[in-house]
Write an enzyme that holds these catalytic residues in place. Structure first.
Site, PDB file in Angstrom:
ATOM      1  N   ASN A 160      10.915  63.333 -74.350  1.00  0.00           N
ATOM      2  CA  ASN A 160      10.589  63.762 -75.808  1.00  0.00           C
ATOM      3  C   ASN A 160      11.272  62.589 -76.619  1.00  0.00           C
ATOM      4  O   ASN A 160      12.166  62.126 -76.313  1.00  0.00           O
ATOM      5  CB  ASN A 160      11.150  65.192 -76.127  1.00  0.00           C
ATOM      6  CG  ASN A 160      10.881  65.691 -77.465  1.00  0.00           C
ATOM      7  OD1 ASN A 160       9.662  65.416 -78.082  1.00  0.00           O
ATOM      8  ND2 ASN A 160      11.847  66.261 -78.106  1.00  0.00           N
ATOM      9  N   HIS A 174      12.799  62.568 -80.321  1.00  0.00           N
ATOM     10  CA  HIS A 174      13.551  63.488 -81.370  1.00  0.00           C
ATOM     11  C   HIS A 174      13.933  62.702 -82.151  1.00  0.00           C
ATOM     12  O   HIS A 174      14.938  61.637 -82.150  1.00  0.00           O
ATOM     13  CB  HIS A 174      14.421  64.517 -80.708  1.00  0.00           C
ATOM     14  CG  HIS A 174      14.896  65.323 -81.691  1.00  0.00           C
ATOM     15  ND1 HIS A 174      14.415  66.571 -81.826  1.00  0.00           N
ATOM     16  CD2 HIS A 174      16.319  65.335 -82.336  1.00  0.00           C
ATOM     17  CE1 HIS A 174      15.146  67.282 -83.065  1.00  0.00           C
ATOM     18  NE2 HIS A 174      16.242  66.533 -83.040  1.00  0.00           N
ATOM     19  N   SER A 176      16.307  59.513 -80.810  1.00  0.00           N
ATOM     20  CA  SER A 176      16.601  59.666 -79.270  1.00  0.00           C
ATOM     21  C   SER A 176      15.462  60.055 -78.483  1.00  0.00           C
ATOM     22  O   SER A 176      14.727  60.976 -78.984  1.00  0.00           O
ATOM     23  CB  SER A 176      17.821  60.932 -79.189  1.00  0.00           C
ATOM     24  OG  SER A 176      18.691  60.784 -79.813  1.00  0.00           O
ATOM     25  N   ASP A 201      15.803  70.271 -76.828  1.00  0.00           N
ATOM     26  CA  ASP A 201      16.555  69.045 -77.334  1.00  0.00           C
ATOM     27  C   ASP A 201      17.808  68.684 -76.663  1.00  0.00           C
ATOM     28  O   ASP A 201      18.731  68.093 -77.370  1.00  0.00           O
ATOM     29  CB  ASP A 201      16.715  68.873 -78.930  1.00  0.00           C
ATOM     30  CG  ASP A 201      15.202  69.099 -79.693  1.00  0.00           C
ATOM     31  OD1 ASP A 201      14.355  68.732 -79.110  1.00  0.00           O
ATOM     32  OD2 ASP A 201      15.357  69.653 -80.792  1.00  0.00           O
TER      33      ASP A 201
END
Ligand code: GAR
Length: 215
Positions: free
Chosen positions: A112, A114, A141, A150
């Protein structure tokens, strides 16, 4: 673009604009050895899906409203992802929290991007929260997805200073091109088969990294 069997097969999940997907499309058209095998969304009208379709990437959207529960929505979505032959799944502005079941199935193959310097500012409104907190630096990140929102191991980060007159919008605008470079750089490590998740530790070139790589 010709796709050799060595190109890493990458699927992208998104909910909106798709500028990070566009960065991957551009890099794939140049030197990044990936094949974008599918773009999947949770809204049929996501502009990112139109961008993908325009680039000749297969797209599909899955509306959560069409399924009785979250588990069956994700089962349908990830059945399509698996059918694409994806080796790596990139969440690029996919604004849904995945179930632990899905995340565990794709552990080590699901990342992911973020917009914060994790572990700071998990969740939403990261730019506003960084400014409100008086931070002097902000960033983005790329992390492995785990059941903790997260909260998975962070592979790589990019940083930028917060300026005295920054607004959430100006900060987001200045961060976005850095996000694009970050995502391409992180995906490159996978394309070069250099990164592996081992438990909660990330190994790059066979060495555990003690802290996130810097862009
Ligand atoms: C990006 O800024 C990404 O970091 C963020 O959504 C935006 C998507 O932009 N992701 C999250 O906030 C995930 N929690 P894009 O659709 O133009 O790539």
């Amino acid at each position: 673009m010709s796709v050799s069997t060595e190109h890493l097969r990458v699927a992208v999940l998104l909910s909106g604009r798709g500028s990070n997907l566009a960065a991957l499309i551009e890099a794939a058209g140049q030197e990044l050895a990936i094949a974008l095998v599918g773009a999947f969304g949770d809204r049929a009208d996501a502009p990112g899906l139109a961008r993908a379709a325009a680039a000749g990437i297969p797209t599909a959207s899955f509306s959560p409203k069409s399924y009785p529960d979250k588990a069956s929505f994700e089962a349908a979505l990830f059945a399509a992802v698996a059918a694409s032959g994806a080796e790596l799944v990139v969440l690029a502005g996919f604004m849904r929290v995945l179930t632990a079941h899905t995340v565990e199935q794709w552990r080590g193959r699901l990342i992911n991007i973020h917009p914060s310097l994790l572990p700071k500012f998990q969740g939403l409104h990261t730019h506003a929260r960084a400014i409100e907190a008086g931070e002097r630096e902000h960033g983005a990140s790329v992390h492995f997805v785990t059941p903790v929102l997260d909260g998975g191991p962070v592979l790589m980060q990019t940083r930028l200073p917060i300026l005295p007159d920054d607004t959430p919008e100006s900060l987001a605008t200045r961060l976005l091109p850095l996000e694009h470079r970050l995502l391409v750089a992180a995906v490159r490590l996978f394309a070069e088969r250099r990164v592996r998740l081992d438990g909660d530790q990330i190994a790059v070139d066979g060495q555990m990294i003690g802290e996130p790589l810097k862009l």
